[in-house]
Enzyme design. Sequence first.
Site, short mmCIF file in Angstrom:
data_model
loop_
_atom_site.label_atom_id
_atom_site.label_comp_id
_atom_site.label_asym_id
_atom_site.label_seq_id
_atom_site.Cartn_x
_atom_site.Cartn_y
_atom_site.Cartn_z
N ASP A 537 -29.97 -110.46 -2.38
CA ASP A 537 -28.86 -110.35 -1.41
C ASP A 537 -27.57 -110.74 -2.11
O ASP A 537 -27.30 -111.92 -2.36
CB ASP A 537 -29.12 -111.25 -0.22
CG ASP A 537 -28.13 -111.00 0.91
OD1 ASP A 537 -27.17 -110.25 0.70
OD2 ASP A 537 -28.32 -111.57 2.00
N ASP A 725 1.83 -85.92 -14.66
CA ASP A 725 0.67 -85.24 -14.08
C ASP A 725 -0.43 -86.27 -13.89
O ASP A 725 -0.77 -86.99 -14.82
CB ASP A 725 0.19 -84.11 -15.00
CG ASP A 725 -0.87 -83.25 -14.33
OD1 ASP A 725 -1.98 -83.77 -14.11
OD2 ASP A 725 -0.60 -82.09 -14.03
N ASP A 801 1.25 -83.05 -9.43
CA ASP A 801 2.43 -82.95 -10.29
C ASP A 801 3.55 -83.80 -9.69
O ASP A 801 3.88 -83.67 -8.51
CB ASP A 801 2.88 -81.49 -10.41
CG ASP A 801 1.86 -80.65 -11.15
OD1 ASP A 801 1.54 -80.97 -12.30
OD2 ASP A 801 1.38 -79.67 -10.54
N ASP A 1163 12.65 -31.50 37.61
CA ASP A 1163 11.24 -31.83 37.59
C ASP A 1163 10.40 -30.67 38.11
O ASP A 1163 9.32 -30.38 37.56
CB ASP A 1163 11.00 -33.09 38.44
CG ASP A 1163 9.55 -33.55 38.37
OD1 ASP A 1163 9.13 -34.04 37.31
OD2 ASP A 1163 8.83 -33.40 39.38
N CYS A 1214 -0.67 -48.05 60.30
CA CYS A 1214 -1.61 -48.51 61.32
C CYS A 1214 -0.99 -49.70 62.06
O CYS A 1214 -0.67 -50.72 61.43
CB CYS A 1214 -2.94 -48.92 60.70
SG CYS A 1214 -4.13 -49.57 61.89
N CYS A 1217 -2.91 -53.17 61.74
CA CYS A 1217 -3.00 -53.81 60.41
C CYS A 1217 -1.66 -54.38 59.98
O CYS A 1217 -1.49 -54.75 58.81
CB CYS A 1217 -3.50 -52.82 59.36
SG CYS A 1217 -5.20 -52.29 59.63
#
EC number: 3.4.23.16
Length: 1465
Positions: A537, A725, A801, A1163, A1214, A1217
């Site tokens: 250890d 470098d 670099d 048209d 309608c 509706c």
Amino acid sequence: MGAATSALNRRQLDKFEHIRLRPTGKKKYQIKHLIWAGKEMERFGLHERLLESEEGCKKIIEVLYPLEPTGSEGLKSLFNLVCVLFCVHKDKEVKDTEEAVAIVRQCCHLVEKERNAERNTTETSSGQKKNDKGVTVPPGGSQNFPAQQQGNAWIHVPLSPRTLNAWVKAVEEKKFGAEIVPMFQALSEGCTPYDINQMLNVLGDHQGALQIVKEIINEEAAQWDIAHPPPAGPLPAGQLRDPRGSDIAGTTSTVQEQLEWIYTANPRVDVGAIYRRWIILGLQKCVKMYNPVSVLDIRQGPKEAFKDYVDRFYKAIRAEQASGEVKQWMTESLLIQNANPDCKVILKGLGMHPTLEEMLTACQGVGGPSYKAKVMAEMMQNMQSQNMMQQGGQRGRPRPPVKCYNCGKFGHMQRQCPEPRKMRCLKCGKPGHLAKDCRGQVNFFRVWPVDGSETQKFSRRYSWGGANCAPSTESIRPCKEAPAAICRQGEAVEGTKEKTTSSESRLDRGIFFELPLWRRPIKTVYIEGVPIRALLDTGADDTIIKEADLQLSGTWKPKIIGGIGGGLNVKEYSDREVRLEDKILRGTILIGSTPINIIGRNILAPAGAKLVMGQLSEQIPITPVKLKEGARGPFLKQWPLSKEKIKALQEICDQLEKEGKISKIGGENAYNTPVFCIKKKDKSQWRMLVDFRELNKATQDFFEVQLGIPHPSGFEKMTEITVLDIGDAYYSIPLDPEFRKYTAFTIPSVNNQGPGTRYQFNCLPQGWKGSPTIFQNTAASILEEIKKELKPLTIVQYMDDLWVGSQEDEYTHDRLVEQLRMKLSAWGLETPDKKVQKKPPYEWMGYKLWPHKWQISSIELEDKEEWTVNDIQRLVGKLNWAAQLYPGLRTKNLCKLIRGKKNLLETVTWTEEAEAEYAENKEILKTEQEGTYYKPGRPIRAAVQKLEGGQWSYQFKQEGQVLKVGKYTKQKNTHTNEFRVLAGLVQKLCKESLVIWGELPVLELPIEREVWEQWWADYWQVSWIPDWEFVSTPPLVKLWYTLTKEPIPKEDVYYVDGACNRNSREGKAGYITQYGKQRVEKLENTTNQQAELMAIKMALEDSGPNVNIVTDSQYAMGILTAQPTQSDSPLIEQIIALMVQKHQIYLQWVPADKGIGGNEEIDKLVSQGMRKILFLEKIEEAQEEHERYHNNWRNLADTYGLPQIVAKEIVAMCPKCQIKGEPVHGQVDASPGVWQMDCTHLEGKVIIVAVHVASGFIEAEVIPRETGKETAKFLLKILSRWPITQLHTDNGPNFTSQEVAAMCWWGKIEHTTGVPYNPQSQGSIESMNKQLKEIIGKIRDDCQYTETAVLMACHIHNFKRKGGIGGLTPAERLINMITTQLELQHLQTKIQKILNFRVYYREGRDPVWKGPGQLIWKGEGAVVIKGGVELKEYPRRKAKIIKDYEPRKRMGDESNLEGAGGADN
């Protein structure tokens, strides 16, 4: 466990474990229930120590009892458990939980409290009738009464448990989403700070969010104290003090003070409202953090349904902390702008400010057919990953037999043990003491002399880690000595003496044994001749041996050694002989009651033991790395290598191992990556390369910290420069130890004469995807610290670099650079002398640098007889690199040579234009160019020059000297305008200047101010550009036409139009004027767009210098209003030439088919024989259909093939509706088996309605009575027709009846009921009730009985109304979902069968069979397999398919390592 397990003593624990959970059940209470209760205490702000006494349990009961009636299952379980503990502490004999709860109610007088509460409630309600003032109701109408007025006093009324439960449910479900702020506002309206704190305290599982709220409260409280300073001097007697910030937060004020501030103070201070505002600020911040996606980032995917995109968009809008006006602007602008191209084209055709219904209707088809395929593909991928996980889970070893913790015998658990309960330590396992009193731990020991003299200390050394992984602890493998800087050989430590048995000892020769760490490093040592098995250890200071293993004679001294678990009495024997391997040493031995024998550093250090790692600085932080989710490491075989390469690789690896950059491993590591080597440029040395492509695919993704190369023109001018470098840059940074196993590689032996030598990297390897990012980040953090110490130096880094500059003299500069190198070396980053450049020119990143100028490294253009695509690509790359300093370089014609070519070796034929461009570029490169450095504070000027062929050149200058140059080419658009190109060029210039110098330049553009402003006034929205100076440079010639904004008076108006038959490709184009002039021509092989443009061309040819043109083509309008100056379309080029000759042109667009005079006439002329109307005969049938069923316009349009506008007009005519507009049908995300049920009333009758949540399909009928029996019958009808797995209803007595519960049990239906304060709980069924009644109202006159009307309305809703997901009817949608589910189940079965096979395969001409891979698909001639994370396709003849009958085990599994299973291994 801690206090939770110590809540009861041994006798009480035995009694506790004999109490049953339920009166008729067999399960009894266990220790785990105590542990759970201790953890749950934190949720209610209670300490777990309260469980240890009768009084503590009573306090807990007082807190939990008000919440128990409406609490969750967990809260009720906790209340019951505390009641049981109360009875155990009180020595009450109880058999089960119900008896304990009954005893607690009587002992704690809970029954009387309930009666008193009911009595007070009755008195309060009666008092409200008599007293007009009554209860003060908050202004929002909330029922959270914070106080009641009784006489002149205000009495606080706490929040109801129902309110708290609703708040907790909201937080648990929404997870601090955008809805949580209005929910808090609704529930806390009128509350005092005490009530609000109670709401925060019940959120025990959201400590992170609560901490954010607390920080906001502290900030606002501090601001309050600054704005409201306390009055000077003492307050008069009886005067109420002003509230401080902590008073408003409820921490230093009582409830009574808060009520007085709110209701009776003069002036009144509504501390509750102020505290609510603070909490809302904190919650808004939490919402922003839990919903980090900004509305600006919400974009529609390429195949995403528009409805899903709208849902995400509005969810993000709700989380945005902005005003209503800003959110409205975001919705109008961003919703269309961020849609995908398909939807954007459709939405722009709707005109300005379309409604959301129109947008959803127009884009409902996007993402439709392909969306289902995408879902199936994702499901297939998930099935593969699940199958892999299941197979991976089978590789573990079998579990050992169960063992009783109480008696230590095998075959039964502790709860089944018949023997009396033993109090045993959880750490050492010995009886007689608890874990907190344990003294038998093995820790970092330290000697404490009995006489109290100074503590002895051992010398500390560096900790290094070397190679490991020998197959056995007794095997000894020689290894070279560690570096001398680590530990000096032969150095004794604190009184130990070293003696060598012979001069030939391995340890004396600088060689020591190595121990693997895949199991405990235990060796046999001899102490005074007695063999002892001991643990080596390095973390222990002393050597300590068990008394049972070693008995020493002679004198000893008593000592106490200290560890984390407490002191330990030992005997110290000095100057004892210890033999470890070939070394005989003398040192101090301690004898005591240790769990394991330990050889500490006082023996290991003189023996020369060391922990050797690579020369990686321990100061450098390690970046954690992991594999992608579901990925695994590489399992690739090593390919054959020549004898020369094997020898070179072995030499490289020996050196790397000596430096600690790699470590030897054994066969227990199952991963492997191929390795090879190549000769370096000088051909004298070898370079090792590892093929990490497979590992790169499996490794997590990284982000490049540095996004570009530093440009020399951005450097400041320096008197001295040095270029450095970092040698072996990657090898200087340590790799995450948990990730090292995946970098394993093998060097084979020649002729397989022995096993290959295996290594793994300890540092960043070359070729691995994570090395650049980790190195950049680590090196930048190191340099940041160095820059603070070396301030005279300017350091620029790109990867390894370094550019170093200063304004110092040469001597001082060199001294500072040496200090920089020493500091880098201290971090483990070496800068070799051969890579240090001290004299100009400095070679750096492809540039040549001097202190006063910079150049590009020499570029030479080749002269070849034959050029390939690859050669042209390299040539263009060189020219683009040179263009940053050489003005006038062009590459447009060179790029045209390789347009469309893909094969790199394909030969290229040169054109005359490309040869001329190439020759011109060669001449430009012959003249040497140089750039200067940046001077801060001086203005930068950018000059633009127009070249031939739509190319541009520019230069950045400072005080007349060139910083850098560049080139720009027009964008790849079919129709371009040079002013638009110029605007793009200016943007590029400014972006480049900001990146390099951080400032905008002064622009010199070849254009006159008046010319530019005339164009820019109408087209400023095309892009952003900065302001510039207009200088006297050659202007850009005006070559575009002028469009006026108003009609030209007294000029004829030309109405133009074109039409085309899609089948025959024949068309017509023409015009008609307001004075009757007309011209129509037939066209062949054309399109509608080409015909529209041809009509405009005819009008331009036949008109004078001024002309008014009206068209209904948005395509033509969009092209011509952009005023292009050049185009790749010949027809557009002819129109541009005609328009340039005109003096004035007015061009206007009108919508088609709207009855506009001239447009309608032309048209008709051009459409005759071209366009056909096929839907007129269907209109009458559609009108009859609607009068009968009142279906919506989508159903009419799909059934009868009508245009949307015609179908909408039929519905609009309608009268029945027109009560309300068409609803936008949306569906919640629900599984196919979820239904909701409710009862509604109409005409005095009960209608029971059930809705399928995912599709909107409804079942309804009239029932005689609203009872459980009738409800169960209706549920059985639905169960017999449709699949149902979950039923959601309200809390009505018919739905909670035993009949419905029995039916749910029989049909295996999960029954849930509504949640209070959750409006979305029954949202679907409530909406359907409303729609059903609307339909019934429309058809009620057509039927005699209510029962008939209900069934007819169901038919109309299910079969005659389309909308929602996929634009289907609810019946179609339900059937489609059921069919899809069956198909997916069938597909899953097929996938599961296929995945059970393995495939061995061969690649190319390689005769070696590889694999196995996982079979994904098998066809007639090929198979698709999965190897690693890639899908690969192989011919059937090169694949062998086998069935995988049994899972394999790998040596790399952690379950095969000794010690992985616990202390017993």
